[in-house]
Write an enzyme that holds these catalytic residues in place. Sequence first.
Site, PDB file in Angstrom:
ATOM      1  NE  ARG A 156      22.262   4.435  -0.313  1.00 48.15           N
ATOM      2  CZ  ARG A 156      22.510   4.545   0.997  1.00 48.15           C
ATOM      3  NH1 ARG A 156      23.641   4.100   1.478  1.00 48.15           N
ATOM      4  NH2 ARG A 156      21.644   5.107   1.798  1.00 48.15           N
ATOM      5  NE  ARG A 162      12.073  -5.474   0.406  1.00 50.99           N
ATOM      6  CZ  ARG A 162      11.955  -4.236   0.876  1.00 50.99           C
ATOM      7  NH1 ARG A 162      10.882  -3.519   0.602  1.00 50.99           N
ATOM      8  NH2 ARG A 162      12.889  -3.737   1.650  1.00 50.99           N
ATOM      9  NE  ARG A 194      25.588  16.365  -6.862  1.00 46.69           N
ATOM     10  CZ  ARG A 194      25.415  17.213  -7.869  1.00 46.69           C
ATOM     11  NH1 ARG A 194      26.477  17.766  -8.466  1.00 46.69           N
ATOM     12  NH2 ARG A 194      24.198  17.544  -8.281  1.00 46.69           N
ATOM     13  NE  ARG A 230      15.999  12.942  -0.073  1.00 45.38           N
ATOM     14  CZ  ARG A 230      16.769  12.021   0.471  1.00 45.38           C
ATOM     15  NH1 ARG A 230      16.413  10.747   0.443  1.00 45.38           N
ATOM     16  NH2 ARG A 230      17.901  12.338   1.071  1.00 45.38           N
ATOM     17  CD  GLU A 232      17.319  15.902  -0.025  1.00 48.76           C
ATOM     18  OE1 GLU A 232      16.495  15.657   0.894  1.00 48.76           O
ATOM     19  OE2 GLU A 232      18.211  15.094  -0.359  1.00 48.76           O
ATOM     20  CE1 TYR A 268      24.570   7.539   0.695  1.00 49.24           C
ATOM     21  CE2 TYR A 268      24.972   6.965  -1.581  1.00 49.24           C
ATOM     22  CZ  TYR A 268      24.111   7.364  -0.591  1.00 49.24           C
ATOM     23  OH  TYR A 268      22.792   7.584  -0.890  1.00 49.24           O
ATOM     24  CG  ASP A 320      23.138   3.789   5.231  1.00 51.30           C
ATOM     25  OD1 ASP A 320      22.925   4.884   4.676  1.00 51.30           O
ATOM     26  OD2 ASP A 320      22.842   2.700   4.715  1.00 51.30           O
TER      27      ASP A 320
HETATM   28  N1  UDP Z   1      17.601   6.643  -6.495  1.00 51.81           N
HETATM   29  C1  UDP Z   1      16.865   6.902  -7.635  1.00 51.81           C
HETATM   30  N2  UDP Z   1      15.532   7.146  -7.521  1.00 51.81           N
HETATM   31  C2  UDP Z   1      14.911   7.179  -6.331  1.00 51.81           C
HETATM   32  C3  UDP Z   1      15.658   6.928  -5.152  1.00 51.81           C
HETATM   33  C4  UDP Z   1      17.017   6.670  -5.278  1.00 51.81           C
HETATM   34  O1  UDP Z   1      17.395   6.899  -8.735  1.00 51.81           O
HETATM   35  O2  UDP Z   1      13.691   7.450  -6.295  1.00 51.81           O
HETATM   36  C5  UDP Z   1      19.059   6.376  -6.641  1.00 51.81           C
HETATM   37  C6  UDP Z   1      19.845   7.676  -6.560  1.00 51.81           C
HETATM   38  O3  UDP Z   1      20.966   7.598  -7.415  1.00 51.81           O
HETATM   39  C7  UDP Z   1      20.273   7.707  -5.103  1.00 51.81           C
HETATM   40  C8  UDP Z   1      20.540   6.218  -4.834  1.00 51.81           C
HETATM   41  O4  UDP Z   1      19.521   5.549  -5.598  1.00 51.81           O
HETATM   42  O5  UDP Z   1      21.420   8.486  -4.901  1.00 51.81           O
HETATM   43  C9  UDP Z   1      20.465   5.819  -3.378  1.00 51.81           C
HETATM   44  O6  UDP Z   1      19.201   6.175  -2.858  1.00 51.81           O
HETATM   45  P1  UDP Z   1      18.927   6.393  -1.302  1.00 51.81           P
HETATM   46  O7  UDP Z   1      17.464   6.593  -1.139  1.00 51.81           O
HETATM   47  O8  UDP Z   1      19.581   5.304  -0.543  1.00 51.81           O
HETATM   48  O9  UDP Z   1      19.678   7.778  -1.067  1.00 51.81           O
HETATM   49  P2  UDP Z   1      19.845   8.715   0.248  1.00 51.81           P
HETATM   50  O10 UDP Z   1      18.556   8.652   1.039  1.00 51.81           O
HETATM   51  O11 UDP Z   1      21.051   8.188   0.982  1.00 51.81           O
HETATM   52  O12 UDP Z   1      20.075  10.059  -0.374  1.00 51.81           O
END
Ligand code: UDP
Length: 384
Positions: free
Chosen positions: A173, A177, A249, A279, A300, A348, A350
């Site tokens: 996901r 870059r 989850r 986060r 969170e 999962y 979007d």
């Molecule tokens: N992830 C991570 N560190 C980060 C952000 C994401 O390891 O700082 C991993 C984590 O396993 C997460 C996945 O990447 O579940 C997908 O991240 P995304 O930000 O797309 O998750 P969402 O916003 O859908 O919870």
Amino acid sequence: MNKQIAIIGAGFSGAVIAHQLAKAGYQVEVFESRSHVAGNCHSQRDEETNVMVHVYGPHIFHTDNERVWQFINGFGEFKPFTNRVKAITNNRVFTLPINLLTINQFFGKTFRPAEAQQFLASLGDKTIENPVTFEDQALRFVGRELYEAFFKTYTVKQWGMQPSELPASILKRLPVRFNYDDNYFSHKYQGMPANGYTEIVEKMLAGDGITVHLNTAFDPAMKGDYAHVFYSGPIDKWFGHQEGHLPYRTLDFEVLREQGDYQGNAVINYCDNSQRYTRITEHKHFSPWEQHEGTVCYFEYSRQCEQDDTPYYPIRMARDKLQLEKYLNIAQNETNVTFVGRLGTYRYLDMDVTIDEALKAADKFLECASSKTPMPAFVVNPLG
Ligand code: UDP
């Protein structure tokens, strides 16, 4: 002909299908067990601060899909918003997704793009040819140091298991870059609804031919009263959990209200073990066009979803997929029911994909009705 359609769930899946079918002349009844529409995208103004809050956690709309973008813009104004996530790890702040600034700051370098690409390639574990797990994917493409700083611990906090047990698709996901673009998403369109997601969904459901029942659960035994049922609730629930509970989850939010600017950004990830939360979301930064003296932050926390919790993320480990397969087999024998959305197909998803699939489910239904062929239980393959 009995044209009454039942739609279970008033999130994006249910609302889009309801809107499309009502437009085509059907009478639609929407059953929503919660007290509001919009599912986990629900947003509402905080009474104390007037900040628009994403009640079930951050939702940023992004898509490459023209049809979806045109469709959603028909229900309310979207303001430009670019998600620029910051990450804290080992007492330092970085920018995510991993980009040239992240790489240069992390390693104390001044690489240009090609140099950084070469450097990262030298860190990657080339013995991993076809990464299957999250960990393999990370080690292959960014190497151990970046993996451990940004992904390993965050992922354990988020998923409650080791990245070596999780599929590579979760990490896919996130882009890597080799320029200074720190936009979290790579899609052509990105934005925030000026007045929140709930107003958008309310407008979708406001047309003639749609009745919405809030605080109303739907019993599968009522299915016979309708020509067709679209079900966007948890697929295992429809079948009384006869094959067991599919694992999810869930999230808990600790809410902080204060004056001023708490963290200076909408989302900051905590990628190491210094905090138990994954986060912090500071909601007013999702509406930079508004002015607020007060602020609302969500800390969170992720944990296993128990029976009375709100399901968020389907886990989809290999054993969960086997269990899902059992439900799919039973569902194939179900007549006049179509399973849609994140919970109905246990994926999962979007928001844009959810809307796209819901538009396609409505198209398929209208096509089946005109050709007098049976509507399938799934419009997409949940195992695909
Ligand atoms: N992830 C991570 N560190 C980060 C952000 C994401 O390891 O700082 C991993 C984590 O396993 C997460 C996945 O990447 O579940 C997908 O991240 P995304 O930000 O797309 O998750 P969402 O916003 O859908 O919870």
